[in-house]
Design an enzyme around this catalytic site. Sequence first.
Site, PDB file in Angstrom:
ATOM      1  N   GLY A 124     -25.679  -7.647  62.005  1.00 39.80           N
ATOM      2  CA  GLY A 124     -24.401  -8.328  61.775  1.00 39.80           C
ATOM      3  C   GLY A 124     -23.398  -7.362  61.186  1.00 39.80           C
ATOM      4  N   SER A 125     -23.203  -7.436  59.865  1.00 42.92           N
ATOM      5  CA  SER A 125     -22.222  -6.555  59.211  1.00 42.92           C
ATOM      6  C   SER A 125     -22.530  -5.088  59.488  1.00 42.92           C
ATOM      7  CB  SER A 125     -22.247  -6.788  57.689  1.00 42.92           C
ATOM      8  OG  SER A 125     -21.931  -8.121  57.400  1.00 42.92           O
ATOM      9  N   TRP A 147     -23.769 -14.411  69.273  1.00 43.24           N
ATOM     10  CA  TRP A 147     -22.434 -14.704  68.727  1.00 43.24           C
ATOM     11  C   TRP A 147     -21.317 -14.061  69.530  1.00 43.24           C
ATOM     12  CZ3 TRP A 147     -23.726 -18.434  65.762  1.00 43.24           C
ATOM     13  CH2 TRP A 147     -24.816 -18.347  64.894  1.00 43.24           C
ATOM     14  N   THR A 152     -18.217 -14.164  71.349  1.00 45.34           N
ATOM     15  CA  THR A 152     -17.128 -15.120  71.578  1.00 45.34           C
ATOM     16  C   THR A 152     -16.672 -15.059  73.042  1.00 45.34           C
ATOM     17  OG1 THR A 152     -16.432 -14.897  69.282  1.00 45.34           O
ATOM     18  CG2 THR A 152     -14.792 -15.766  70.808  1.00 45.34           C
ATOM     19  N   ARG A 198       1.741 -40.823  52.852  1.00 45.74           N
ATOM     20  CA  ARG A 198       0.665 -41.569  52.202  1.00 45.74           C
ATOM     21  C   ARG A 198       1.111 -42.051  50.821  1.00 45.74           C
ATOM     22  NH1 ARG A 198      -4.087 -44.324  53.094  1.00 45.74           N
ATOM     23  NH2 ARG A 198      -5.485 -44.085  51.300  1.00 45.74           N
ATOM     24  N   GLY A 229      -7.580 -36.669  51.653  1.00 46.91           N
ATOM     25  CA  GLY A 229      -8.606 -37.588  51.161  1.00 46.91           C
ATOM     26  C   GLY A 229      -9.645 -37.887  52.238  1.00 46.91           C
ATOM     27  N   GLU A 287     -15.032 -10.144  61.964  1.00 42.34           N
ATOM     28  CA  GLU A 287     -14.198  -8.917  61.832  1.00 42.34           C
ATOM     29  C   GLU A 287     -14.264  -8.361  60.418  1.00 42.34           C
ATOM     30  OE1 GLU A 287     -13.670  -8.535  64.725  1.00 42.34           O
ATOM     31  OE2 GLU A 287     -13.093 -10.443  65.610  1.00 42.34           O
TER      32      GLU A 287
END
Length: 384
Positions: free
Chosen positions: A130-131, A155, A157, A263, A335, A359
Amino acid sequence: MTGSLSAQQAQSLKEFRAFADDAIAPHADAWHRAQRTPEHVVRLLADEGLLGLPVPRQYGGGGCDAVTLGLLAGELGRACSSIRSLLTVHTMVAHAVARWGSRAQKETWLPRLARGETIGALAVSEPGAGSDASSVTTRLTRDGADWIVDGHKKWTTYGHTADLFLVVGRGEQGPTALLVERDTPGLRTELIEDLVGIRASMTAHVYLESCRVPDANLLARPGLGVSHVVGAALDLGRYTVGWGCVGILDACLTASVDYAGEREQFGSPIKEHQLVRRMISNMYTDARAARLLCLEAGRLRDERDPGALAATSTAKYFAATAAGRAALDAVQIHGANGCGADYPVQRHLGDSRVMEIIEGSAQLHQVGLAEYAFQERGARRSER
Ligand SMILES: Cc1cc2nc3c(=O)[nH]c(=O)nc-3n(C[C@H](O)[C@H](O)[C@H](O)COP(=O)(O)OP(=O)(O)OC[C@H]3O[C@@H](n4cnc5c(N)ncnc54)[C@H](O)[C@@H]3O)c2cc1C
């Protein structure tokens, strides 16, 4: 804050905003729920010339400046982070080819990428890498004039629909980058579903089993796959993700201001309650600060200033963490409605989580930015 843009950049911003408002934003929640980007939307972006905007003109692209590319990423990010991520990964691949490709590779791929006929995806991460991208284990072996590729990328994209993969594997000389076409025998993709964010981004596993790739598809020299090729792609990716986060901040702010005005609780609109106002003030400040940092990074990139690298990392880190704060507060202001699917802030919350991981995670930027601070201090000392 458009006053600091050139007339051309301000005009482009107007057009990007109209496109994002008309063609993207109204459908983003539906794409998010369906976990798909419809093919006609990719075509539309391509037909509008948006996917090729930063590709040099000599290869049929728009040759736009960095600030203009950032403005586009910001507007797409405001409307839909998945679509912004398409722009990000596609332009990362095009940028890597423009920066490190041979003349033949540029002539072959850049016009197709510019027209969006070929969609690019970046296949670096793996289940165990990963990193630390340099720890990839996808195996690259030479066989005559070809490379044989074996590995599992995760992963990726738009990996489920992309046509061209920038794959980084491990060869004898270290991490090495290859362009691998979708129709290469042995390449197969599998959609990853139920992501927390950018759910329409067709993110996929990419399996490569004895894929034969010609040496003509080698990008830069063997061994330079991470340090040079991925390094260049990531720098641009960080820039457009930073701008995408400016878009998330804008979207959270607008949604929160509107909702807080409508609201009513305890006999008045909730915008009258000071603690709600504090959340909106923080969002407002963060949105402006993130935009300014991204604009500064864009200007430095356009001026080819050596400080652009640090400015881009700073902008991405700040914008991504600020988008995370804003999305949390936007849900809080809504909420229970913020927890349901009827309001887009729920989507922004999930998308903003991803922005702090991709990134370069927030932690990697924190480690790296401190390094820039030490270097800048050292440089100032030696000037004296
Ligand atoms: C939706 C999505 C889309 C993606 N798209 C792509 C894509 O298109 N192409 C691609 O190649 N990859 C893609 N990725 C993968 C992405 O690049 C990685 O998630 C990223 O590099 C982080 O790696 P990791 O998730 O394995 O986390 P790890 O590297 O395992 O890190 C886990 C945690 O440890 C922390 N950490 C790790 N090292 C350090 C350190 N040195 N100092 C301090 N903290 C540290 C991290 O900050 C993080 O919090 C995508 C990921 C997601 C979620």
